[in-house]
Design a protein around this motif. Structure first.
Motif, PDB file in Angstrom:
ATOM      1  N   TYR A 120      73.998  44.866  75.680  1.00 47.32           N
ATOM      2  CA  TYR A 120      73.408  46.038  75.013  1.00 47.32           C
ATOM      3  C   TYR A 120      72.997  47.101  76.028  1.00 47.32           C
ATOM      4  CZ  TYR A 120      70.291  49.096  72.465  1.00 47.32           C
ATOM      5  OH  TYR A 120      69.694  50.221  71.937  1.00 47.32           O
ATOM      6  N   TYR A 121      72.208  46.712  77.007  1.00 49.78           N
ATOM      7  CA  TYR A 121      71.629  47.694  77.925  1.00 49.78           C
ATOM      8  C   TYR A 121      72.648  48.280  78.901  1.00 49.78           C
ATOM      9  CZ  TYR A 121      67.080  46.511  76.053  1.00 49.78           C
ATOM     10  OH  TYR A 121      66.017  46.332  75.209  1.00 49.78           O
ATOM     11  N   SER A 122      73.726  47.564  79.200  1.00 48.80           N
ATOM     12  CA  SER A 122      74.732  48.115  80.116  1.00 48.80           C
ATOM     13  C   SER A 122      75.393  49.361  79.526  1.00 48.80           C
ATOM     14  CB  SER A 122      75.784  47.065  80.465  1.00 48.80           C
ATOM     15  OG  SER A 122      76.539  46.709  79.330  1.00 48.80           O
ATOM     16  N   ARG A 123      75.440  49.475  78.217  1.00 52.35           N
ATOM     17  CA  ARG A 123      75.987  50.686  77.576  1.00 52.35           C
ATOM     18  C   ARG A 123      75.118  51.903  77.872  1.00 52.35           C
ATOM     19  NH1 ARG A 123      76.529  47.733  71.925  1.00 52.35           N
ATOM     20  NH2 ARG A 123      74.423  48.515  71.884  1.00 52.35           N
ATOM     21  N   HIS A 124      73.902  51.669  78.342  1.00 49.20           N
ATOM     22  CA  HIS A 124      72.951  52.752  78.618  1.00 49.20           C
ATOM     23  C   HIS A 124      72.698  52.898  80.119  1.00 49.20           C
ATOM     24  CE1 HIS A 124      72.337  52.898  74.311  1.00 49.20           C
ATOM     25  NE2 HIS A 124      72.228  51.596  74.348  1.00 49.20           N
ATOM     26  N   GLY A 125      73.582  52.310  80.933  1.00 53.35           N
ATOM     27  CA  GLY A 125      73.510  52.491  82.378  1.00 53.35           C
ATOM     28  C   GLY A 125      72.785  51.404  83.155  1.00 53.35           C
ATOM     29  N   TYR A 126      72.233  50.420  82.472  1.00 50.36           N
ATOM     30  CA  TYR A 126      71.509  49.345  83.159  1.00 50.36           C
ATOM     31  C   TYR A 126      72.497  48.356  83.761  1.00 50.36           C
ATOM     32  CZ  TYR A 126      67.155  51.023  81.200  1.00 50.36           C
ATOM     33  OH  TYR A 126      66.076  51.807  80.887  1.00 50.36           O
ATOM     34  N   LYS A 127      72.132  47.849  84.948  1.00 52.23           N
ATOM     35  CA  LYS A 127      72.975  46.896  85.665  1.00 52.23           C
ATOM     36  C   LYS A 127      72.147  45.674  86.026  1.00 52.23           C
ATOM     37  CE  LYS A 127      75.592  50.589  87.995  1.00 52.23           C
ATOM     38  NZ  LYS A 127      75.588  51.470  86.936  1.00 52.23           N
ATOM     39  N   ARG A 128      72.823  44.555  86.142  1.00 51.92           N
ATOM     40  CA  ARG A 128      72.148  43.320  86.531  1.00 51.92           C
ATOM     41  C   ARG A 128      71.647  43.441  87.970  1.00 51.92           C
ATOM     42  NH1 ARG A 128      75.079  37.696  85.617  1.00 51.92           N
ATOM     43  NH2 ARG A 128      75.291  38.725  83.601  1.00 51.92           N
ATOM     44  N   VAL A 129      70.413  43.021  88.202  1.00 51.90           N
ATOM     45  CA  VAL A 129      69.838  42.991  89.542  1.00 51.90           C
ATOM     46  C   VAL A 129      70.441  41.784  90.263  1.00 51.90           C
ATOM     47  CG1 VAL A 129      67.709  42.697  90.878  1.00 51.90           C
ATOM     48  CG2 VAL A 129      67.697  44.093  88.799  1.00 51.90           C
ATOM     49  N   PRO A 130      70.984  41.970  91.472  1.00 49.49           N
ATOM     50  CA  PRO A 130      71.539  40.828  92.203  1.00 49.49           C
ATOM     51  C   PRO A 130      70.492  39.719  92.359  1.00 49.49           C
ATOM     52  CG  PRO A 130      72.178  42.871  93.262  1.00 49.49           C
ATOM     53  CD  PRO A 130      71.170  43.228  92.197  1.00 49.49           C
ATOM     54  N   MET A 131      70.950  38.495  92.204  1.00 51.26           N
ATOM     55  CA  MET A 131      70.092  37.312  92.257  1.00 51.26           C
ATOM     56  C   MET A 131      69.229  37.305  93.513  1.00 51.26           C
ATOM     57  SD  MET A 131      69.934  33.986  90.718  1.00 51.26           S
ATOM     58  CE  MET A 131      71.522  33.315  90.425  1.00 51.26           C
ATOM     59  N   GLY A 132      67.917  37.128  93.331  1.00 48.63           N
ATOM     60  CA  GLY A 132      66.981  37.002  94.440  1.00 48.63           C
ATOM     61  C   GLY A 132      66.491  38.306  95.026  1.00 48.63           C
ATOM     62  N   ARG A 133      67.023  39.434  94.599  1.00 50.35           N
ATOM     63  CA  ARG A 133      66.618  40.707  95.201  1.00 50.35           C
ATOM     64  C   ARG A 133      65.221  41.132  94.739  1.00 50.35           C
ATOM     65  NH1 ARG A 133      70.562  45.627  95.203  1.00 50.35           N
ATOM     66  NH2 ARG A 133      71.414  44.483  96.952  1.00 50.35           N
ATOM     67  N   VAL A 134      64.913  40.915  93.468  1.00 51.91           N
ATOM     68  CA  VAL A 134      63.615  41.315  92.918  1.00 51.91           C
ATOM     69  C   VAL A 134      62.935  40.071  92.357  1.00 51.91           C
ATOM     70  CG1 VAL A 134      62.470  42.682  91.128  1.00 51.91           C
ATOM     71  CG2 VAL A 134      64.393  43.653  92.398  1.00 51.91           C
ATOM     72  N   ARG A 135      61.660  39.908  92.685  1.00 51.53           N
ATOM     73  CA  ARG A 135      60.895  38.756  92.210  1.00 51.53           C
ATOM     74  C   ARG A 135      59.810  39.230  91.253  1.00 51.53           C
ATOM     75  NH1 ARG A 135      61.429  38.560  97.428  1.00 51.53           N
ATOM     76  NH2 ARG A 135      59.256  38.936  97.918  1.00 51.53           N
ATOM     77  N   LEU A 145      67.639  40.133  84.146  1.00 54.24           N
ATOM     78  CA  LEU A 145      66.857  41.138  84.865  1.00 54.24           C
ATOM     79  C   LEU A 145      67.784  42.302  85.195  1.00 54.24           C
ATOM     80  CD1 LEU A 145      64.242  42.106  86.130  1.00 54.24           C
ATOM     81  CD2 LEU A 145      64.850  40.829  88.200  1.00 54.24           C
ATOM     82  N   LEU A 146      67.501  43.446  84.604  1.00 52.41           N
ATOM     83  CA  LEU A 146      68.373  44.618  84.699  1.00 52.41           C
ATOM     84  C   LEU A 146      67.614  45.803  85.292  1.00 52.41           C
ATOM     85  CD1 LEU A 146      69.904  44.357  81.102  1.00 52.41           C
ATOM     86  CD2 LEU A 146      70.761  43.310  83.199  1.00 52.41           C
ATOM     87  N   VAL A 147      68.369  46.744  85.859  1.00 48.41           N
ATOM     88  CA  VAL A 147      67.774  47.942  86.447  1.00 48.41           C
ATOM     89  C   VAL A 147      68.610  49.160  86.090  1.00 48.41           C
ATOM     90  CG1 VAL A 147      68.992  47.661  88.654  1.00 48.41           C
ATOM     91  CG2 VAL A 147      66.851  48.978  88.565  1.00 48.41           C
ATOM     92  N   LEU A 148      67.925  50.264  85.866  1.00 44.21           N
ATOM     93  CA  LEU A 148      68.556  51.578  85.741  1.00 44.21           C
ATOM     94  C   LEU A 148      68.080  52.380  86.949  1.00 44.21           C
ATOM     95  CD1 LEU A 148      70.194  53.691  84.111  1.00 44.21           C
ATOM     96  CD2 LEU A 148      68.017  54.377  83.079  1.00 44.21           C
ATOM     97  N   PRO A 149      68.933  52.527  87.977  1.00 43.43           N
ATOM     98  CA  PRO A 149      68.532  53.306  89.148  1.00 43.43           C
ATOM     99  C   PRO A 149      68.403  54.787  88.772  1.00 43.43           C
ATOM    100  CG  PRO A 149      70.515  52.001  89.582  1.00 43.43           C
ATOM    101  CD  PRO A 149      70.265  51.969  88.117  1.00 43.43           C
ATOM    102  N   LEU A 150      67.331  55.428  89.223  1.00 38.18           N
ATOM    103  CA  LEU A 150      67.101  56.848  88.928  1.00 38.18           C
ATOM    104  C   LEU A 150      67.198  57.717  90.175  1.00 38.18           C
ATOM    105  CD1 LEU A 150      64.115  56.431  86.459  1.00 38.18           C
ATOM    106  CD2 LEU A 150      66.540  56.702  85.906  1.00 38.18           C
ATOM    107  N   THR A 151      67.170  57.075  91.348  1.00 42.44           N
ATOM    108  CA  THR A 151      67.311  57.787  92.624  1.00 42.44           C
ATOM    109  C   THR A 151      68.309  57.022  93.476  1.00 42.44           C
ATOM    110  OG1 THR A 151      65.586  56.523  93.743  1.00 42.44           O
ATOM    111  CG2 THR A 151      64.879  58.537  92.563  1.00 42.44           C
ATOM    112  N   GLY A 152      68.646  57.574  94.605  1.00 40.17           N
ATOM    113  CA  GLY A 152      69.560  56.906  95.520  1.00 40.17           C
ATOM    114  C   GLY A 152      69.055  55.555  95.985  1.00 40.17           C
ATOM    115  N   THR A 153      67.742  55.407  96.115  1.00 43.99           N
ATOM    116  CA  THR A 153      67.189  54.127  96.550  1.00 43.99           C
ATOM    117  C   THR A 153      66.941  53.174  95.390  1.00 43.99           C
ATOM    118  OG1 THR A 153      64.930  54.967  96.441  1.00 43.99           O
ATOM    119  CG2 THR A 153      66.053  55.151  98.563  1.00 43.99           C
TER     120      THR A 153
END
Length: 165
Positions: A120-135, A145-153
């Motif tokens: 569902y959320y990938s249709r809105h730009g969200y991507k899976r956070v690589p395993m272990g990157r965010v706790r 666990l998904l993220v929508l990046p809003l800046t380059g970082t």
């Protein structure tokens, strides 16, 4: 009903009982045990942003953005996103997500995180956070666990995600 007279607006204090009933119907009592709720409980509620969707005067959906941090990076945790079952599949969830993205960009946030269904959320730009990157402060299925990046970082953020205080 083919076209909805949909409005998206900031929630008012008087909306809280209707929002809580909507969450109760959608998620039941188990919602309080979820990791995302732990983060929301720790955050400064005054800084959270809640938006509601209305058809006429009827509240048919809601979503909340809770301020979080990953190191010095500013981000938000999205959720819960809730739509009345009778109004699902009519673009209300998408409209609420778009409003959240606008608000987060206006506040110069680096990213929006959420725990949810990738299809569902990938249709809105969200991507899976690589395993272990965010706790997170509790158990989370890493595939949700998904993220929508809003800046380059925003796409490369890592570390513990904590409620902003």
């Amino acid at each position: 009903m083919t076209e909805l007279s949909l409005t998206i607006e900031a929630a008012k204090a008087s909306d809280e009982p209707a929002i809580e009933k909507l969450h109760q119907r959608a998620f039941g009592p188990g919602r309080f045990a979820r990791t995302a709720y732990r983060i929301r409980e720790q955050a400064n509620a005054a800084e959270s942003l809640t938006f509601v969707a209305r058809v006429g005067s009827l509240l048919v959906g809601s979503v909340q953005l809770t301020p979080v941090r990953l190191g010095e990076a500013r981000a938000f945790m999205l959720g819960p996103l809730t739509v009345e079952p009778a109004f699902e599949k009519r673009g209300i969830g998408a409209a609420l997500l778009q409003r959240c993205e606008q608000a987060a960009r206006a506040m110069r946030s680096d990213a929006i995180f959420l725990v949810g269904d990738e299809p569902y959320y990938s249709r809105h730009g969200y991507k899976r956070v690589p395993m272990g990157r965010v706790r997170l402060p509790g158990p989370v299925d890493p595939g949700r666990l998904l993220v929508l990046p809003l800046t380059g970082t925003g796409a490369s953020l890592s570390g513990p995600l904590v409620a902003a205080r």
